[in-house]
Design an enzyme around this catalytic site. Structure first.
Site, PDB file in Angstrom:
ATOM      1  CE  LYS A  13      -2.308  -0.715   3.835  1.00  0.00           C
ATOM      2  NZ  LYS A  13      -1.811  -2.027   4.271  1.00  0.00           N
ATOM      3  NE  ARG A  89      -4.034  -0.707  10.065  1.00  0.00           N
ATOM      4  CZ  ARG A  89      -2.951  -0.164   9.515  1.00  0.00           C
ATOM      5  NH1 ARG A  89      -2.962   1.075   9.109  1.00  0.00           N
ATOM      6  NH2 ARG A  89      -1.845  -0.880   9.373  1.00  0.00           N
ATOM      7  NE  ARG A 128       7.228  -3.362   6.493  1.00  0.00           N
ATOM      8  CZ  ARG A 128       5.929  -3.071   6.488  1.00  0.00           C
ATOM      9  NH1 ARG A 128       5.349  -2.671   5.374  1.00  0.00           N
ATOM     10  NH2 ARG A 128       5.213  -3.190   7.571  1.00  0.00           N
ATOM     11  NE  ARG A 130       6.584  -0.565  10.077  1.00  0.00           N
ATOM     12  CZ  ARG A 130       5.397  -0.439   9.497  1.00  0.00           C
ATOM     13  NH1 ARG A 130       5.295   0.102   8.306  1.00  0.00           N
ATOM     14  NH2 ARG A 130       4.315  -0.876  10.107  1.00  0.00           N
ATOM     15  NE  ARG A 141       1.672  -4.567  11.506  1.00  0.00           N
ATOM     16  CZ  ARG A 141       2.854  -4.542  10.893  1.00  0.00           C
ATOM     17  NH1 ARG A 141       3.950  -4.850  11.548  1.00  0.00           N
ATOM     18  NH2 ARG A 141       2.924  -4.205   9.640  1.00  0.00           N
TER      19      ARG A 141
HETATM   20  P1  AMP Z   1       1.063   0.949   9.050  1.00  0.00           P
HETATM   21  O1  AMP Z   1       2.293   1.761   8.806  1.00  0.00           O
HETATM   22  O2  AMP Z   1      -0.113   1.413   8.237  1.00  0.00           O
HETATM   23  O3  AMP Z   1       1.325  -0.526   8.931  1.00  0.00           O
HETATM   24  O4  AMP Z   1       0.652   1.211  10.574  1.00  0.00           O
HETATM   25  C1  AMP Z   1       1.504   0.853  11.635  1.00  0.00           C
HETATM   26  C2  AMP Z   1       0.721   0.771  12.945  1.00  0.00           C
HETATM   27  O5  AMP Z   1       0.123   2.046  13.224  1.00  0.00           O
HETATM   28  C3  AMP Z   1      -0.457  -0.191  12.928  1.00  0.00           C
HETATM   29  O6  AMP Z   1      -0.070  -1.512  13.234  1.00  0.00           O
HETATM   30  C4  AMP Z   1      -1.344   0.410  14.019  1.00  0.00           C
HETATM   31  O7  AMP Z   1      -0.848   0.116  15.313  1.00  0.00           O
HETATM   32  C5  AMP Z   1      -1.167   1.901  13.790  1.00  0.00           C
HETATM   33  N1  AMP Z   1      -2.171   2.433  12.827  1.00  0.00           N
HETATM   34  C6  AMP Z   1      -1.925   2.944  11.582  1.00  0.00           C
HETATM   35  N2  AMP Z   1      -3.067   3.329  10.990  1.00  0.00           N
HETATM   36  C7  AMP Z   1      -4.064   3.041  11.861  1.00  0.00           C
HETATM   37  C8  AMP Z   1      -5.478   3.174  11.835  1.00  0.00           C
HETATM   38  N3  AMP Z   1      -6.117   3.681  10.761  1.00  0.00           N
HETATM   39  N4  AMP Z   1      -6.178   2.778  12.920  1.00  0.00           N
HETATM   40  C9  AMP Z   1      -5.570   2.277  14.011  1.00  0.00           C
HETATM   41  N5  AMP Z   1      -4.242   2.109  14.105  1.00  0.00           N
HETATM   42  C10 AMP Z   1      -3.481   2.485  13.050  1.00  0.00           C
END
Ligand code: AMP
Length: 186
Positions: A13, A89, A128, A130, A141
């Protein structure tokens, strides 16, 4: 252009959203990036978010919706739209987005669902590196994605907005398929 990117963690994404945002000169809004920046700066938001992110859990809806409400009120979004990456989400987030958009007379053009199978996801995320990419957190996740985020696929299908795209393959070809799905008028 008002586009949402949906898909499991590791579907690509972020990579594709950045490409589309650059190509069409539209703001790229990634809640994960916003949260990671807050963690790095050590703000109150960052402290709160970190405890969830470290476990692979979602940050509470009201916190995330507040971030998006503020971001969508800014001038660049009002003039050019947005590419949302990692939001919504959950169903409450999707409903809040609908309300926010209708209050500013905007509506979504398309939801791009990048589909990648589980085996490939775990492989990608492990490579990755991270902070939240260790194997236990990755599994959590994925579980959280399945329970809380995957229902959005039907939600947007029902609204006639969903475009499903295979997220495995050549990155340029995937970008091209997304461009076609969004349509030339964007
Ligand atoms: P991402 O970089 O999109 O994988 O997001 C990393 C982490 O940030 C996720 O595992 C969540 O803990 C938090 N996070 C990101 N976007 C959201 C969202 N829309 N709602 C809730 N938590 C989020």
């Amino acid at each position: 252009m008002k586009v949402v990117f949906l898909g499991p963690p590791g579907a690509g994404k972020g990579t594709q959203a950045v490409r589309i945002a650059e190509k069409f000169n539209v703001p790229h809004i990634a809640t994960g990036d916003i949260l990671r920046a807050a963690v790095k700066e050590g703000t109150e938001l960052g402290k709160l978010a970190k405890s969830y992110m470290d476990r692979g859990e979602l940050v509470p809806d009201d916190v995330i919706i507040g971030i998006i409400r503020e971001r969508l009120s800014q001038d660049d979004v009002r003039s050019s739209g947005f590419i949302l990456d990692g939001f919504p989400r959950t169903l409450p987030q999707a409903e809040a987005l609908d309300e926010l958009l209708s209050s500013i007379n905007m509506e979504l053009d398309k939801v791009i669902y990048l589909n990648v199978d589980d085996e490939e996801i775990v492989k990608r995320l492990l490579s990755r590196g991270r902070a939240d990419d260790n194997e236990d957190v990755i599994r959590n996740r994925l579980e959280v994605y399945r329970k809380q985020t995957a229902p959005l696929i039907d939600y947007y299908k029902g609204k006639g907005l969903l475009a499903e795209i295979n997220g495995v393959g050549d990155i340029d070809e995937i970008t091209q398929k997304i461009v076609e799905a969004i349509g030339v008028n964007g």
